[in-house]
Motif scaffolding. Structure first.
Motif, mmCIF file in Angstrom:
data_model
loop_
_atom_site.group_PDB
_atom_site.id
_atom_site.type_symbol
_atom_site.label_atom_id
_atom_site.label_comp_id
_atom_site.label_asym_id
_atom_site.label_seq_id
_atom_site.Cartn_x
_atom_site.Cartn_y
_atom_site.Cartn_z
ATOM 1 N N VAL A 88 16.188 0.098 -40.857
ATOM 2 C CA VAL A 88 15.916 1.213 -39.982
ATOM 3 C C VAL A 88 14.583 1.699 -40.095
ATOM 4 C CG1 VAL A 88 18.571 2.048 -40.328
ATOM 5 C CG2 VAL A 88 17.028 2.682 -42.063
ATOM 6 N N LYS A 89 14.177 2.325 -38.971
ATOM 7 C CA LYS A 89 12.798 2.849 -38.965
ATOM 8 C C LYS A 89 13.042 4.440 -38.618
ATOM 9 C CE LYS A 89 11.703 -1.346 -36.256
ATOM 10 N NZ LYS A 89 10.991 -1.860 -35.088
ATOM 11 N N PRO A 90 11.777 5.046 -38.949
ATOM 12 C CA PRO A 90 11.838 6.650 -38.822
ATOM 13 C C PRO A 90 12.350 6.936 -37.151
ATOM 14 C CG PRO A 90 9.927 6.097 -40.171
ATOM 15 C CD PRO A 90 10.748 4.731 -39.571
ATOM 16 N N GLU A 91 11.981 5.933 -36.356
ATOM 17 C CA GLU A 91 12.281 6.171 -34.889
ATOM 18 C C GLU A 91 13.529 6.191 -34.489
ATOM 19 O OE1 GLU A 91 9.739 4.389 -36.137
ATOM 20 O OE2 GLU A 91 9.787 2.663 -34.880
ATOM 21 N N ASP A 92 14.410 5.689 -35.631
ATOM 22 C CA ASP A 92 15.817 5.648 -35.342
ATOM 23 C C ASP A 92 16.626 6.963 -35.843
ATOM 24 O OD1 ASP A 92 15.853 2.352 -36.686
ATOM 25 O OD2 ASP A 92 15.825 2.897 -34.660
ATOM 26 N N THR A 93 15.974 7.968 -36.113
ATOM 27 C CA THR A 93 16.379 9.410 -36.327
ATOM 28 C C THR A 93 16.815 10.019 -35.089
ATOM 29 O OG1 THR A 93 15.005 9.603 -38.257
ATOM 30 C CG2 THR A 93 15.800 11.626 -37.328
ATOM 31 N N ALA A 94 18.168 10.227 -35.231
ATOM 32 C CA ALA A 94 18.740 11.041 -33.847
ATOM 33 C C ALA A 94 20.374 11.147 -34.296
ATOM 34 C CB ALA A 94 18.740 9.758 -32.827
ATOM 35 N N VAL A 95 20.713 11.817 -33.383
ATOM 36 C CA VAL A 95 22.409 11.993 -33.550
ATOM 37 C C VAL A 95 22.853 10.775 -32.717
ATOM 38 C CG1 VAL A 95 24.102 13.580 -33.066
ATOM 39 C CG2 VAL A 95 22.064 14.559 -33.647
ATOM 40 N N TYR A 96 24.084 10.233 -33.535
ATOM 41 C CA TYR A 96 24.492 8.831 -32.942
ATOM 42 C C TYR A 96 26.066 9.194 -32.300
ATOM 43 C CZ TYR A 96 20.648 6.072 -34.305
ATOM 44 O OH TYR A 96 19.474 5.196 -34.457
ATOM 45 N N TYR A 97 26.316 9.091 -30.841
ATOM 46 C CA TYR A 97 27.585 9.207 -30.592
ATOM 47 C C TYR A 97 28.164 8.109 -30.197
ATOM 48 C CZ TYR A 97 25.331 13.890 -29.532
ATOM 49 O OH TYR A 97 24.821 15.057 -29.922
ATOM 50 N N CYS A 98 29.544 7.874 -30.345
ATOM 51 C CA CYS A 98 30.184 6.780 -29.709
ATOM 52 C C CYS A 98 30.993 7.314 -28.809
ATOM 53 C CB CYS A 98 31.411 6.174 -30.823
ATOM 54 S SG CYS A 98 32.296 7.392 -31.406
ATOM 55 N N ALA A 99 31.361 6.279 -27.713
ATOM 56 C CA ALA A 99 31.805 6.514 -26.541
ATOM 57 C C ALA A 99 32.699 5.469 -25.871
ATOM 58 C CB ALA A 99 30.914 6.947 -25.374
ATOM 59 N N ALA A 100 33.932 5.685 -25.177
ATOM 60 C CA ALA A 100 34.674 4.729 -24.765
ATOM 61 C C ALA A 100 34.924 4.791 -23.112
ATOM 62 C CB ALA A 100 36.095 4.986 -25.178
#
Length: 128
Positions: A85-97
């Motif tokens: 992982v990299k600092p630019e991967d910092t985020a809120v992660y959402y799953c969806a269908a």
């Protein structure tokens, strides 16, 4: 179907994290699934998707080779393994269908507006 994402947290650059998306209400075996993310001040972006029965997977260029999406239909859960992982991967992660298990166009999986069900996000913070 209700989706619950979990597994986020603080991780150092170069480390690993596994996100989970648990579904309830009904089985997701007939749904293609995706992960998206949204960093502060940025638009939501596609991360990865997996078709029904894991026949195919799609990845954005910025995670290809580092992240792996998988599914365990017996557990009604989809995973996102995040490595290097990299600092630019910092985020809120959402799953969806998506409503269907397969789509002829790989591009279809990458568009958030095509998804019918969304979970709440899980925050991933990567420190440098």
């Amino acid at each position: 179907v209700q989706l619950q994402a979990s597994g986020g947290g603080l991780v150092q650059a170069g480390g690993s994290l596994r996100l989970s998306c648990a579904a309830s209400g009904r089985t997701i075996s007939a749904n293609a699934m995706g992960w998206f993310r949204q960093a502060p001040g940025k638009e939501r972006e596609f991360v990865a998707a997996i078709s029904g029965s894991a026949v195919s997977t799609n990845y954005s260029d910025f995670v290809k080779g580092r992240f792996t999406i998988s599914r365990d239909d017996a557990k009604n859960t989809v995973y996102l393994q995040m490595n290097s992982v990299k600092p630019e991967d910092t985020a809120v992660y959402y799953c969806a269908a998506l409503k269907s298990p397969y789509y002829s166009s790989s591009r279809y999986y990458t568009r958030g507006q095509n998804y019918d069900y969304w979970g709440q996000g899980t925050l991933v913070t990567v420190s440098s």
